[in-house]
Design a protein around this motif. Structure first.
Motif, PDB file in Angstrom:
ATOM      1  N   GLU A 128       0.945  -1.567  -0.396  1.00  0.00           N
ATOM      2  CA  GLU A 128       0.205   0.176  -0.338  1.00  0.00           C
ATOM      3  C   GLU A 128       0.826   1.278   0.261  1.00  0.00           C
ATOM      4  OE1 GLU A 128      -3.680   2.329   2.516  1.00  0.00           O
ATOM      5  OE2 GLU A 128      -2.954   0.038   3.157  1.00  0.00           O
ATOM      6  N   TRP A 129       1.891   1.297   1.261  1.00  0.00           N
ATOM      7  CA  TRP A 129       2.393   2.321   0.768  1.00  0.00           C
ATOM      8  C   TRP A 129       3.097   2.426  -0.536  1.00  0.00           C
ATOM      9  CZ3 TRP A 129       7.825   2.079  -0.627  1.00  0.00           C
ATOM     10  CH2 TRP A 129       8.287   1.540  -0.969  1.00  0.00           C
ATOM     11  N   THR A 140       1.548   7.016  -6.955  1.00  0.00           N
ATOM     12  CA  THR A 140       0.113   7.207  -7.168  1.00  0.00           C
ATOM     13  C   THR A 140       0.332   9.251  -6.959  1.00  0.00           C
ATOM     14  OG1 THR A 140      -1.585   5.560  -6.112  1.00  0.00           O
ATOM     15  CG2 THR A 140      -2.229   7.432  -6.799  1.00  0.00           C
ATOM     16  N   SER A 141       0.966   9.091  -5.723  1.00  0.00           N
ATOM     17  CA  SER A 141       1.163  11.250  -5.354  1.00  0.00           C
ATOM     18  C   SER A 141       2.504  11.980  -6.878  1.00  0.00           C
ATOM     19  CB  SER A 141       1.661  10.991  -4.335  1.00  0.00           C
ATOM     20  OG  SER A 141       2.843  10.849  -3.880  1.00  0.00           O
ATOM     21  N   MET A 142       2.615  10.919  -7.294  1.00  0.00           N
ATOM     22  CA  MET A 142       4.401  11.120  -7.986  1.00  0.00           C
ATOM     23  C   MET A 142       3.774  11.310  -9.823  1.00  0.00           C
ATOM     24  SD  MET A 142       7.675   8.630  -6.892  1.00  0.00           S
ATOM     25  CE  MET A 142       8.738   9.879  -8.146  1.00  0.00           C
ATOM     26  N   GLY A 143       2.230  11.042  -9.875  1.00  0.00           N
ATOM     27  CA  GLY A 143       1.153  10.710 -11.066  1.00  0.00           C
ATOM     28  C   GLY A 143       2.163   9.709 -12.150  1.00  0.00           C
ATOM     29  N   ASN A 200       2.412   1.718  -3.895  1.00  0.00           N
ATOM     30  CA  ASN A 200       1.192   2.604  -4.244  1.00  0.00           C
ATOM     31  C   ASN A 200       0.481   4.117  -4.307  1.00  0.00           C
ATOM     32  OD1 ASN A 200      -1.406   2.573  -6.262  1.00  0.00           O
ATOM     33  ND2 ASN A 200      -2.622   2.479  -3.839  1.00  0.00           N
ATOM     34  N   GLU A 201       1.280   4.663  -3.077  1.00  0.00           N
ATOM     35  CA  GLU A 201       0.425   5.881  -2.152  1.00  0.00           C
ATOM     36  C   GLU A 201       1.550   5.748  -2.334  1.00  0.00           C
ATOM     37  OE1 GLU A 201      -0.106   5.416   2.231  1.00  0.00           O
ATOM     38  OE2 GLU A 201      -2.000   4.735   2.194  1.00  0.00           O
ATOM     39  N   SER A 202       2.747   6.416  -3.289  1.00  0.00           N
ATOM     40  CA  SER A 202       4.049   7.139  -2.755  1.00  0.00           C
ATOM     41  C   SER A 202       4.038   7.194  -4.716  1.00  0.00           C
ATOM     42  CB  SER A 202       5.420   6.063  -2.767  1.00  0.00           C
ATOM     43  OG  SER A 202       5.484   6.496  -1.309  1.00  0.00           O
TER      44      SER A 202
END
Length: 134
Positions: free
Chosen positions: A104-105, A111-114, A107-109
């Motif tokens: 999950e971490w 996603t936040s970087m686009g 995925n979040e990282s």
């Protein structure tokens, strides 16, 4: 997946055309409107046939020695080369959906970087299989 070179028998036809046959490969033949076209068509026919052999797990025969091939009339031999990996890239480029699992971490990282997950995975797989983009 590899690079190959096979002897092809070129038969001059009417109006400058050529028929091409690969004696080592069953049902591998083509033709061309002139020598240039015959060479292009021969490379495509060879790549398609060998790609098909690879997909089906068929044994790929060794190329004949030029002196072992019997010619008739005005026939001549020319070697034709192909790369089945390049053929796959050109002709088997349909997108295939894959499901994967990542932390999950991560995925979040990402996603936040686009980041585009599909592109990142494709780039990593291309590098892993040694098939860099052209």
């Amino acid at each position: 997946m590899a690079k190959y070179a096979y002897p092809a028998v070129f038969t001059p036809e009417e109006n400058g055309r050529f028929s091409v046959n690969f004696p080592d490969l069953e049902s591998c033949y083509t033709c061309g409107d002139d020598m240039k076209d015959a060479l292009i068509m021969a490379e495509d026919a060879l790549a398609f046939t060998l790609y098909d052999y690879e997909r089906e797990g068929k044994a790929i025969p060794e190329p004949s020695v030029q002196d072992d091939i019997t010619l008739e009339g005005k026939e001549f031999i020319n070697y034709v080369a192909c790369d089945t990996l390049e053929y796959r890239k050109l002709h088997n480029n349909r997108a295939v959906k894959k499901t994967l699992t990542i932390p999950e971490w991560l995925n979040e990282s990402a996603t936040s970087m686009g980041l585009n997950f599909s592109q990142v995975l494709q780039d990593a797989l291309m590098e892993k299989v040694g098939a860099g983009r052209k």
